[in-house]
Enzyme design. Structure first.
Site, PDB file in Angstrom:
ATOM      1  N   ASP A   9       0.839  -1.187   0.000  1.00  0.00           N
ATOM      2  CA  ASP A   9       0.000   0.000   0.000  1.00  0.00           C
ATOM      3  C   ASP A   9       0.881   1.246   0.000  1.00  0.00           C
ATOM      4  O   ASP A   9       1.601   1.499   0.963  1.00  0.00           O
ATOM      5  CB  ASP A   9      -0.876  -0.043   1.269  1.00  0.00           C
ATOM      6  N   ASN A  25      -6.561  12.136 -11.287  1.00  0.00           N
ATOM      7  CA  ASN A  25      -7.289  12.516 -12.492  1.00  0.00           C
ATOM      8  C   ASN A  25      -7.094  14.023 -12.673  1.00  0.00           C
ATOM      9  O   ASN A  25      -6.595  14.702 -11.782  1.00  0.00           O
ATOM     10  CB  ASN A  25      -8.767  12.104 -12.408  1.00  0.00           C
ATOM     11  N   GLY A  64      -9.378   3.950  -6.849  1.00  0.00           N
ATOM     12  CA  GLY A  64      -8.050   3.352  -6.853  1.00  0.00           C
ATOM     13  C   GLY A  64      -7.069   4.036  -5.924  1.00  0.00           C
ATOM     14  O   GLY A  64      -7.411   4.445  -4.808  1.00  0.00           O
ATOM     15  N   VAL A  65      -5.835   4.178  -6.407  1.00  0.00           N
ATOM     16  CA  VAL A  65      -4.771   4.766  -5.594  1.00  0.00           C
ATOM     17  C   VAL A  65      -5.103   6.220  -5.244  1.00  0.00           C
ATOM     18  O   VAL A  65      -4.797   6.691  -4.144  1.00  0.00           O
ATOM     19  CB  VAL A  65      -3.390   4.623  -6.286  1.00  0.00           C
ATOM     20  N   ASP A  66      -5.738   6.934  -6.154  1.00  0.00           N
ATOM     21  CA  ASP A  66      -6.101   8.335  -5.929  1.00  0.00           C
ATOM     22  C   ASP A  66      -7.010   8.460  -4.700  1.00  0.00           C
ATOM     23  O   ASP A  66      -6.748   9.245  -3.788  1.00  0.00           O
ATOM     24  CB  ASP A  66      -6.804   8.875  -7.184  1.00  0.00           C
ATOM     25  N   THR A  81      -2.724   1.888 -15.071  1.00  0.00           N
ATOM     26  CA  THR A  81      -3.022   0.470 -15.334  1.00  0.00           C
ATOM     27  C   THR A  81      -4.335  -0.009 -14.719  1.00  0.00           C
ATOM     28  O   THR A  81      -4.743  -1.132 -14.959  1.00  0.00           O
ATOM     29  CB  THR A  81      -1.886  -0.444 -14.825  1.00  0.00           C
ATOM     30  N   GLY A  82      -4.981   0.835 -13.937  1.00  0.00           N
ATOM     31  CA  GLY A  82      -6.263   0.457 -13.331  1.00  0.00           C
ATOM     32  C   GLY A  82      -7.411   0.803 -14.267  1.00  0.00           C
ATOM     33  O   GLY A  82      -7.496   0.282 -15.380  1.00  0.00           O
TER      34      GLY A  82
END
Length: 170
Positions: free
Chosen positions: A8, A22, A30-32, A120-121
């Protein structure tokens, strides 16, 4: 100089972690979303100020904010491209996202930086191609400076971790 971790990114102790943001900079999935949730409202507030000043962040570009409650000092937000079958300059834009993040790190005396797997997500960039671009772009950049001492690729899932491990030859 380049390290690979599975885990993580919000828990990584580095001077800066990179957010696969974005263009609105206001958080997402996701990670954002994970970075915004773990880092708290200070990150969102800093992103709002940037957005008010310059209208967000374009694909391939990067901006830097506080890391709020995260163990890092900074979050570098970069916007990777949405995959469009390679017809919209996606490879060059992804490389630019890594390069611009590293340049921003350099400009802010960041010695250690951690990257997620950008695009990649939900942006559906092919994972192997994205990993090849990430690794080669970082390696090329590191040949130009000795100021950045460590780059950590943080893979959330096993699939990306195995791809990076194979390409890095570790």
């Amino acid at each position: 100089m380049i390290e690979l971790l599975q885990g993580d990114i919000t828990k990584v102790k580095a001077d800066a972690i990179v957010n696969a943001a974005n263009s609105s900079l206001l958080g997402g999935g996701g990670v954002d979303g994970a970075i915004h949730r773990a880092g708290g409202s200070d990150i969102l507030e800093a992103c709002r100020k940037i957005r008010d000043k310059q209208g967000g962040c374009k694909v391939g570009e990067a901006v830097i904010t506080t890391a709020g409650k995260l163990p890092a000092k900074y979050v570098i937000h970069t916007v990777g491209p949405v995959w469009n079958n390679g017809k919209s300059n996606e490879e060059k834009l992804l490389a630019a996202a890594y390069t611009n993040s590293l340049q921003l790190a350099l400009d802010n005396q960041v010695k250690t930086i951690a990257f997620p797997n950008i695009s990649t997500g939900i942006y559906h960039f092919p994972k192997i191609k994205a990993a090849e671009i990430a690794i080669s772009t970082v390696r090329n950049f590191l040949h130009t400076t000795d100021k950045i001492q460590q780059v950590i690729f943080v893979c959330f899932d096993q699939e990306n971790y195995e791809i990076y491990k194979k390409i890095m030859g570790s």
